[in-house]
Design a protein around this motif. Structure first.
Motif, PDB file in Angstrom:
ATOM      1  N   HIS A   6       1.066  -1.279  -0.051  1.00  0.00           N
ATOM      2  CA  HIS A   6       0.036   0.110   0.156  1.00  0.00           C
ATOM      3  C   HIS A   6       0.952   1.176   0.271  1.00  0.00           C
ATOM      4  O   HIS A   6       1.771   1.312   0.798  1.00  0.00           O
ATOM      5  CB  HIS A   6      -1.016   0.032   1.209  1.00  0.00           C
ATOM      6  CG  HIS A   6      -1.734   1.194   1.260  1.00  0.00           C
ATOM      7  ND1 HIS A   6      -2.896   1.668   0.382  1.00  0.00           N
ATOM      8  CD2 HIS A   6      -1.774   2.181   2.099  1.00  0.00           C
ATOM      9  CE1 HIS A   6      -3.615   2.540   0.693  1.00  0.00           C
ATOM     10  NE2 HIS A   6      -2.978   3.141   1.750  1.00  0.00           N
ATOM     11  N   GLY A   7       0.663   2.148  -1.008  1.00  0.00           N
ATOM     12  CA  GLY A   7       1.287   3.530  -0.994  1.00  0.00           C
ATOM     13  C   GLY A   7       2.344   3.491  -1.938  1.00  0.00           C
ATOM     14  O   GLY A   7       3.093   4.466  -2.262  1.00  0.00           O
ATOM     15  N   TYR A   8       2.766   2.304  -2.409  1.00  0.00           N
ATOM     16  CA  TYR A   8       3.707   1.940  -3.414  1.00  0.00           C
ATOM     17  C   TYR A   8       3.150   1.738  -5.011  1.00  0.00           C
ATOM     18  O   TYR A   8       2.140   1.181  -5.080  1.00  0.00           O
ATOM     19  CB  TYR A   8       4.822   1.049  -3.124  1.00  0.00           C
ATOM     20  CG  TYR A   8       5.506   1.199  -2.136  1.00  0.00           C
ATOM     21  CD1 TYR A   8       6.922   1.939  -2.175  1.00  0.00           C
ATOM     22  CD2 TYR A   8       5.079   1.129  -0.777  1.00  0.00           C
ATOM     23  CE1 TYR A   8       7.466   2.210  -1.155  1.00  0.00           C
ATOM     24  CE2 TYR A   8       5.994   1.273   0.449  1.00  0.00           C
ATOM     25  CZ  TYR A   8       7.152   1.943   0.304  1.00  0.00           C
ATOM     26  OH  TYR A   8       7.862   2.204   1.208  1.00  0.00           O
ATOM     27  N   GLY A   9       3.914   2.219  -5.906  1.00  0.00           N
ATOM     28  CA  GLY A   9       3.224   2.118  -7.110  1.00  0.00           C
ATOM     29  C   GLY A   9       2.435   2.991  -7.869  1.00  0.00           C
ATOM     30  O   GLY A   9       2.216   4.033  -6.836  1.00  0.00           O
ATOM     31  N   GLY A  10       2.021   2.770  -8.800  1.00  0.00           N
ATOM     32  CA  GLY A  10       0.770   4.126  -9.310  1.00  0.00           C
ATOM     33  C   GLY A  10       1.601   5.249  -9.799  1.00  0.00           C
ATOM     34  O   GLY A  10       2.564   5.039 -10.095  1.00  0.00           O
ATOM     35  N   ASP A  11       0.817   6.351  -9.809  1.00  0.00           N
ATOM     36  CA  ASP A  11       1.206   7.492 -10.491  1.00  0.00           C
ATOM     37  C   ASP A  11       2.093   8.288  -9.238  1.00  0.00           C
ATOM     38  O   ASP A  11       1.331   8.342  -8.251  1.00  0.00           O
ATOM     39  CB  ASP A  11       0.331   8.220 -11.140  1.00  0.00           C
ATOM     40  CG  ASP A  11      -0.124   7.439 -12.311  1.00  0.00           C
ATOM     41  OD1 ASP A  11       0.449   6.773 -12.904  1.00  0.00           O
ATOM     42  OD2 ASP A  11      -1.467   7.541 -12.687  1.00  0.00           O
ATOM     43  N   ARG A  12       3.184   8.978  -9.373  1.00  0.00           N
ATOM     44  CA  ARG A  12       3.619   9.904  -8.680  1.00  0.00           C
ATOM     45  C   ARG A  12       3.118  11.355  -9.129  1.00  0.00           C
ATOM     46  O   ARG A  12       3.319  11.732 -10.451  1.00  0.00           O
ATOM     47  CB  ARG A  12       5.300   9.712  -8.634  1.00  0.00           C
ATOM     48  CG  ARG A  12       5.673   8.424  -7.959  1.00  0.00           C
ATOM     49  CD  ARG A  12       7.071   8.280  -8.130  1.00  0.00           C
ATOM     50  NE  ARG A  12       7.354   9.369  -6.679  1.00  0.00           N
ATOM     51  CZ  ARG A  12       8.495   9.225  -6.037  1.00  0.00           C
ATOM     52  NH1 ARG A  12       8.969   7.959  -6.101  1.00  0.00           N
ATOM     53  NH2 ARG A  12       8.631   9.905  -5.086  1.00  0.00           N
TER      54      ARG A  12
END
Length: 63
Positions: A6-12
């Motif tokens: 949770h909280g890692y990956g995805g768009d920054r």
């Protein structure tokens, strides 16, 4: 299959989005003295505020 905690990956968020969110959410303003969107008087005001709050810049970083 990839698994991200949770909280890692995805768009920054980009740096400008972080600054925008900081201003809108907490009233924190982060301004570069070299920002091309500012006029000379605005950059000078930013420099003077920085010196008043935090002291003069080091010699090698002065403009």
């Amino acid at each position: 299959m990839r698994w991200h905690p949770h909280g890692y990956g995805g768009d920054r968020r980009g740096p400008d989005q972080v600054k925008r969110d900081g201003w809108r959410e907490t009233g924190l303003l982060a301004v570069s003295i070299d920002d091309d969107r500012l006029t000379w008087p605005e950059r000078e005001l930013v420099r003077q505020l920085g010196e008043k709050l935090y002291g003069k810049m080091k010699e090698e970083t002065q403009r």
